[in-house]
Enzyme design. Structure first.
Site, PDB file in Angstrom:
ATOM      1  N   HIS A 153       0.697  -1.360  -0.030  1.00 42.51           N
ATOM      2  CA  HIS A 153      -0.125   0.040   0.016  1.00 42.51           C
ATOM      3  C   HIS A 153       0.880   1.155   0.167  1.00 42.51           C
ATOM      4  O   HIS A 153       0.638   2.428   0.490  1.00 42.51           O
ATOM      5  CB  HIS A 153      -1.252   0.007   1.213  1.00 42.51           C
ATOM      6  CG  HIS A 153      -1.829  -1.142   1.471  1.00 42.51           C
ATOM      7  ND1 HIS A 153      -2.940  -1.382   0.926  1.00 42.51           N
ATOM      8  CD2 HIS A 153      -1.406  -2.453   2.089  1.00 42.51           C
ATOM      9  CE1 HIS A 153      -3.145  -2.760   1.187  1.00 42.51           C
ATOM     10  NE2 HIS A 153      -2.421  -3.327   2.035  1.00 42.51           N
ATOM     11  N   SER A 274      13.865  21.576 -16.627  1.00 45.50           N
ATOM     12  CA  SER A 274      12.576  22.195 -17.023  1.00 45.50           C
ATOM     13  C   SER A 274      12.787  23.410 -17.725  1.00 45.50           C
ATOM     14  O   SER A 274      13.664  24.365 -17.427  1.00 45.50           O
ATOM     15  CB  SER A 274      11.738  22.501 -15.550  1.00 45.50           C
ATOM     16  OG  SER A 274      10.882  23.511 -15.972  1.00 45.50           O
TER      17      SER A 274
END
Ligand code: ARG
Length: 463
Positions: A153, A274
């Site tokens: 999980h 970026s």
């Protein structure tokens, strides 16, 4: 054009444009040449070509292939690769070339070409998988003792080692390898000699063609041979699932290289920046591998949908199988190559990995199992250990600092030395069941992965 005798006019230019597949299927040219050469031998065995004519055909085919390999092939309104090869052969040899299509149809020819392509492509993909296995093994080997959290999980669950975690991806890749081997075997049945759908009247022996092409077997039923593309579905299923496996590893690379995890780092040459945010370091390649798995699933879905409800035998719909097959193969190849490079380029931060597994409560299952080994029913042990975890969290202390009376208050069989489980290495070493995460077991797994890679390599060589 390969037909026309019964038509008063040629096809409408729009039909010509829409039905042409040459741009896609030209990459089948070497296989079409091989299949045409094999068919010529079958014709000659049936005395429909003389020895001299067979030689001429073989010579002309070799010239065509050489021209193609040299990039000197010009396509002049040819509909597909099959009509191209027949046209070139006839241009070169006149009537001898015009004999080649006896007892053969583009239906059995395209199925033959595609099966040859699939067989060789599957073999190439197995080679790429072997390379990735080797990269994973090489990266994993020094990290048998590098502790990290194992997750369920996406919550810290039990301490494992980095090697154990990487090998989990490796064994999935081994199965992918065998799926491609199986897909190659599924393709290894010759359709040559099936004709349009029902065989021939000329005494042509399909077994000879199969032999000449090195196929393992020849078809049982001519209609099945030309109508079926299940071998291509096998290939695309192997490719789609391999893409999914790659995407799961890619996703972990994305997570691990994030600032939040900080488990691994990609060098500059495998990172991107970026255009706006100067500080960014992005794992674009891993994201692309993850994203491309979508197209792989799409290719499989496209082919299955193409086949669904299609009446036997050949239908022109089948021409569309190639787009899915070729793009699926290109995608899985690119994904495997990129992942091999990426895995090799990763550097791991062992302190950060170990740190994430230290001072946690991941010892809880191991402690409960100690109680079980002392005769406590598991559910009772689970409850006692869970209570201890809650108390320690409330007190803000770790297991190492737990007072003995606190341990005893949760279960009388808890002992002071049980606090050694605070060190995740203790729990790891104890998980020594077969296939488990202990260093000794992971050492065995490294050996098994190496053997699996060698077995795949050997099958490939034997192909
Ligand atoms: N280009 C076709 C294909 O890829 C070849 C077979 C055409 N056969 C036919 N009967 N029109 O499927």
């Amino acid at each position: 054009m390969t037909w026309g005798g019964r038509f008063a006019s040629g096809p409408h230019p729009d039909l010509v444009r829409l039905s042409a597949s040459i741009e896609t299927d030209i990459c089948l040219l070497p296989y079409d040449i091989a299949a045409t050469g094999a068919h010529a031998r079958v014709l000659s065995a049936a005395k429909l070509l003389t020895d001299r004519e067979l030689e001429l055909v073989e010579g002309a085919l070799a010239v065509i292939e050489a021209r193609w390999r040299a990039g000197a092939m010009t396509v002049e309104g040819d509909e597909d690769v099959h009509s191209l090869v027949e046209r070139l052969l006839t241009q070169e040899l006149g009537d001898v070339g015009a004999r080649i299509h006896a007892g053969r149809s583009r239906n059995d020819l395209v199925a033959t070409d595609l099966r040859l392509w699939c067989r060789s492509e599957a073999e190439a993909v197995v080679g790429l998988i072997v390379a990735l296995l080797e990269a994973l093994r090489r990266v994993a080997a020094p990290h048998v003792h590098t502790i990290m959290p194992g997750y369920t999980h996406l919550q810290r669950a039990q301490p494992v080692s980095l090697a154990f975690h990487l090998l989990a991806h490796g064994f999935a890749m081994v199965r992918d390898g065998w799926r491609f081997v199986a897909a190659g075997n599924a393709a290894d049945v010759s359709p040559l000699g099936a004709g349009a759908l029902a065989g021939n009247t000329l005494g042509l022996d399909p077994a000879l063609g199969a032999d000449a092409l090195g196929f393992g077997a020849s078809f049982d039923n001519a209609m099945d041979a030309v109508a079926e593309r299940d071998f291509a579905c096998d290939f695309l299923y192997a490719a789609a699932l391999c893409g999914v496996h790659l995407s799961r590893l890619a996703e972990e690379i994305v997570l691990w290289t994030s600032t939040e995890f900080g488990f691994a780092r990609l060098p500059d040459e495998w990172s991107t920046g970026s255009s706006m945010m100067p500080q960014k370091r992005n794992p674009d390649l891993a994201e692309l591998i993850r994203g491309r798995a979508a197209g792989g699933i799409g290719d499989l879905a496209a082919l299955l949908t193409l086949l669904k409800g299609l009446p036997l035998a050949y239908n022109r719909d089948l021409q569309e199988d190639k787009g899915a097959l070729f793009s699926g193969a290109g995608r899985v190849r690119a994904g495997l190559e990129a992942m091999t490079a990426l895995v090799g380029a990763l550097s791991f931060d062992a302190d950060r990995l170990t740190g994430a597994a230290t001072g946690t409560t991941m010892w809880a299952t191991d402690l409960a199992e100690r109680l079980v080994a002392r005769g406590v029913p598991f559910r009772r042990a689970h409850e006692a250990t869970g209570g201890l975890v809650a108390d320690l969290e409330r007190l803000g202390i770790g297991l190492a600092d737990a007072p003995v009376d606190l341990l005893k208050s949760h279960h009388g069989l808890l002992e002071p030395h049980d606090r050694d489980l605070a060190d995740p290495r203790e729990g790891l070493a104890a998980r020594s069941s077969a296939g488990g995460a202990s260093p000794e077991r992971v050492g065995e797994q490294l050996g098994r992965l190496e053997e699996a890679g060698a077995a795949l390599r050997a099958v490939r060589r034997g192909a």
